[in-house]
Write a protein that holds these residues in place. Structure first.
Motif, mmCIF file in Angstrom:
data_model
loop_
_atom_site.group_PDB
_atom_site.id
_atom_site.type_symbol
_atom_site.label_atom_id
_atom_site.label_comp_id
_atom_site.label_asym_id
_atom_site.label_seq_id
_atom_site.Cartn_x
_atom_site.Cartn_y
_atom_site.Cartn_z
ATOM 1 N N VAL A 325 -46.457 -34.603 1.252
ATOM 2 C CA VAL A 325 -47.701 -33.979 0.797
ATOM 3 C C VAL A 325 -48.629 -33.759 1.982
ATOM 4 C CG1 VAL A 325 -49.772 -34.264 -0.611
ATOM 5 C CG2 VAL A 325 -47.555 -35.014 -1.500
ATOM 6 N N PHE A 326 -49.125 -32.527 2.116
ATOM 7 C CA PHE A 326 -50.226 -32.241 3.039
ATOM 8 C C PHE A 326 -51.523 -32.297 2.245
ATOM 9 C CE2 PHE A 326 -53.393 -29.178 4.469
ATOM 10 C CZ PHE A 326 -53.676 -29.694 5.718
ATOM 11 N N LEU A 327 -52.478 -33.074 2.743
ATOM 12 C CA LEU A 327 -53.740 -33.277 2.043
ATOM 13 C C LEU A 327 -54.845 -32.497 2.741
ATOM 14 C CD1 LEU A 327 -54.725 -34.818 -0.418
ATOM 15 C CD2 LEU A 327 -55.121 -36.800 1.040
ATOM 16 N N GLY A 328 -55.471 -31.586 1.989
ATOM 17 C CA GLY A 328 -56.464 -30.693 2.575
ATOM 18 C C GLY A 328 -57.826 -31.330 2.744
ATOM 19 N N GLY A 329 -58.817 -30.452 2.931
ATOM 20 C CA GLY A 329 -60.157 -30.914 3.261
ATOM 21 C C GLY A 329 -60.220 -31.526 4.638
ATOM 22 N N SER A 330 -59.228 -31.213 5.482
ATOM 23 C CA SER A 330 -59.050 -31.929 6.745
ATOM 24 C C SER A 330 -58.795 -31.015 7.945
ATOM 25 C CB SER A 330 -57.878 -32.909 6.609
ATOM 26 O OG SER A 330 -56.683 -32.215 6.260
ATOM 27 N N LEU A 331 -58.546 -29.735 7.704
ATOM 28 C CA LEU A 331 -58.336 -28.808 8.818
ATOM 29 C C LEU A 331 -59.651 -28.289 9.375
ATOM 30 C CD1 LEU A 331 -55.275 -26.772 7.463
ATOM 31 C CD2 LEU A 331 -55.272 -28.447 9.332
ATOM 32 N N HIS A 332 -60.698 -28.407 8.579
ATOM 33 C CA HIS A 332 -62.065 -28.067 8.980
ATOM 34 C C HIS A 332 -62.939 -29.283 8.732
ATOM 35 C CE1 HIS A 332 -60.753 -23.955 9.455
ATOM 36 N NE2 HIS A 332 -60.298 -23.936 8.207
ATOM 37 N N PRO A 333 -64.140 -29.332 9.315
ATOM 38 C CA PRO A 333 -64.978 -30.547 9.193
ATOM 39 C C PRO A 333 -65.566 -30.751 7.799
ATOM 40 C CG PRO A 333 -66.096 -28.880 10.522
ATOM 41 C CD PRO A 333 -64.708 -28.363 10.277
ATOM 42 N N ILE A 334 -64.672 -31.035 6.847
ATOM 43 C CA ILE A 334 -65.063 -31.310 5.459
ATOM 44 C C ILE A 334 -65.098 -32.810 5.217
ATOM 45 C CG2 ILE A 334 -64.336 -31.024 3.037
ATOM 46 C CD1 ILE A 334 -63.107 -28.300 4.009
ATOM 47 N N GLY A 335 -64.259 -33.564 5.911
ATOM 48 C CA GLY A 335 -64.278 -35.014 5.797
ATOM 49 C C GLY A 335 -62.998 -35.632 5.286
ATOM 50 N N SER A 351 -51.937 -34.579 7.258
ATOM 51 C CA SER A 351 -53.349 -34.233 7.115
ATOM 52 C C SER A 351 -53.837 -33.586 8.393
ATOM 53 C CB SER A 351 -54.174 -35.495 6.837
ATOM 54 O OG SER A 351 -55.559 -35.238 6.916
ATOM 55 N N GLY A 352 -54.916 -32.812 8.285
ATOM 56 C CA GLY A 352 -55.638 -32.388 9.466
ATOM 57 C C GLY A 352 -56.379 -33.577 10.061
ATOM 58 N N ARG A 353 -57.126 -33.321 11.131
ATOM 59 C CA ARG A 353 -57.770 -34.423 11.851
ATOM 60 C C ARG A 353 -59.209 -34.688 11.423
ATOM 61 N NH1 ARG A 353 -54.522 -36.141 15.862
ATOM 62 N NH2 ARG A 353 -52.792 -34.740 16.395
ATOM 63 N N HIS A 354 -59.771 -33.848 10.564
ATOM 64 C CA HIS A 354 -61.167 -34.019 10.149
ATOM 65 C C HIS A 354 -61.214 -34.914 8.910
ATOM 66 C CE1 HIS A 354 -62.660 -30.994 12.973
ATOM 67 N NE2 HIS A 354 -61.593 -30.290 12.663
ATOM 68 N N VAL A 355 -61.112 -36.217 9.133
ATOM 69 C CA VAL A 355 -60.964 -37.160 8.012
ATOM 70 C C VAL A 355 -61.999 -38.286 8.091
ATOM 71 C CG1 VAL A 355 -58.524 -36.686 7.580
ATOM 72 C CG2 VAL A 355 -59.163 -38.380 9.320
#
Length: 429
Positions: A325-335, A351-355
């Motif tokens: 699973v790729f979990l979003g809200g993380s490729l941009h500074p959403i948290g 996941s992206g790094r904006h976590v």
């Protein structure tokens, strides 16, 4: 401790303002499709009976994330306290709907009363809580003081205040002391917040670092009939899931999937945007990318190159279809979003790094190999391909996920026991 002037001023102001806020809050719930009796819970009119066979433990949270964060904790406390009853209050229609799908045993939901004398008196007279647990930053002054003065033992968990809120409390130290004195235990999300709470006059001997309860929410519900039907539709096709994606992230996910199809032609992507009302916009992106699609709101099952899962309440079933699973809200500074929900399904997490909202959780998962962070579509495609085709690597990640989940469960048990002790609930409720 005498009530400070600011508290007394708020009580007086609330008595004048309650008719305005009552109309507004009732109207919002009615417009969300709730019946009038449920909307009037905001005025303190209960729609459920109080079970008198055991102590009533009241959990109050603000909205969806806070409400769902306490479900696993209530489940743990309920196992230790078999006679206890639980009341969960929140403020939004969405939180009520999601809680209804995942309500623990011996628990009911009501909308929180307005912070004014009339609604609170009606609410507390009916429910008579023996203990009350408040979540994060839901610090309504009269709700706290009237509950305390009614004899309930109280705790604040997952405490988290913004810098602005901390600055405001610093300006009124007497009021802060008066409000925070109600709590027998204050558990913060991290050490920095524990220090901040003490600095704004919370009793230092009652403040301790806890855990981020949002990172330990209970497992998402799974519809076994839906899961069986979806598996039959997919056959033996490999599957990956991209969930909780936001505007600007679907393009990256779709570009990654296009690259993956060159390597794994029968691969299916289950795309579940964070806000299902964006379904039409996401469907247009998929069409523009040239990928074939089936769509859940059209009554369809996975079948195309992309399955658009644009519904609420079914994400747990889609997680059951994939090990990845790729979990979003993380490729941009959403948290970022909660990786523990994914981990409980047994899937490896990308996941992206904006976590920043779950920084400590991701740090722990990445350290033991339960999660991997990506930056670009190429990076995402590479990780997905490696894990789909590399059974050993995928298996190692799943083993790490299982170890992480077990460790969090132990932490949650510890928090439950601390609350039971602080609230004087005894060993059997």
């Amino acid at each position: 401790m005498p009530a400070p002037f600011l508290y007394r001023a708020w009580v007086g102001a609330s008595m004048l303002l309650v008719p305005f806020f009552a109309r507004r809050e009732v109207r919002k719930l009615r417009e969300a499709g709730l019946p009038v009796d449920r909307a009037h819970e905001k005025l303190g009119h209960a729609t459920e009976p109080r079970n008198s066979s055991g102590p009533l433990i009241w959990f109050h949270a603000a909205s969806v994330g806070e409400s769902l964060s306490v479900l696993a904790l209530i489940d743990r406390m309920g196992k230790t306290l078999p006679n206890a009853q639980f009341l969960i209050t929140s403020g939004t229609a969405t939180s009520a709907r999601l809680l209804a799908q995942r309500m623990p045993l011996r628990a009911v939901h009501q909308f929180a009363p307005l912070d004014a004398p009339g609604p609170l008196k009606r609410f507390l007279r009916h429910w008579r809580p023996d203990a009350a647990v408040f979540v994060e930053s839901e610090l309504w002054p009269q709700m706290l003081r009237r509950t305390y003065e009614g004899g309930a033992k109280m705790a604040l968990v997952n405490a988290r205040l913004s810098e602005g809120s901390i600055a405001q409390w610093r300006r009124f130290p007497q009021t802060a002391r008066y409000i925070f004195d109600v709590f027998s235990l204050i558990l913060t999300q991290n050490d920095a917040m524990a220090g901040a709470m003490v600095a704004i006059n919370a009793p230092p001997e009652r403040v301790a670092r806890g855990i981020n309860l949002k990172s330990m929410a209970g497992p998402l519900p799974v519809d076994e009939d839906l899961l069986f039907e979806a598996r039959a539709a997919l056959g033996h096709r490999p599957v990956w899931v991209a969930s909780s994606t936001h505007d600007g992230e679907e393009e990256t996910v779709l570009a990654a999937h296009q690259a993956l199809l060159e390597q794994i032609p029968d691969l299916c992507l289950i795309l579940a945007p964070r806000h299902p009302e964006r379904g039409d916009a996401v469907a247009a992106m998929i069409a523009q990318s040239g990928l074939s699609m089936t769509r859940r709101t059209a009554g369809e099952m996975p079948g195309g190159q992309v399955f658009l899962a644009d519904t609420m309440g079914e994400l747990g079933s889609w997680y059951g279809l994939s090990d990845l699973v790729f979990l979003g809200g993380s490729l941009h500074p959403i948290g970022g979003h909660n990786p523990f929900e994914v981990a409980q399904s047994g899937a490896a997490v990308l996941s992206g790094r904006h976590v920043k909202n779950f920084a400590e959780t991701y740090e722990e998962m990445e350290k033991i190999g339960a999660a991997r962070l990506v930056d670009t579509a190429e990076d995402l495609a590479g990780q997905v391909a490696t894990l789909i085709e590399g059974e050993a690597q995928r298996g190692a990640m799943k083993t790490a996920v299982a170890a992480f989940t077990a460790a969090q469960t132990d932490k949650l048990d510890s928090i439950a026991q601390r609350l039971i002790k602080a609230l004087d609930l005894g060993a059997n409720g």
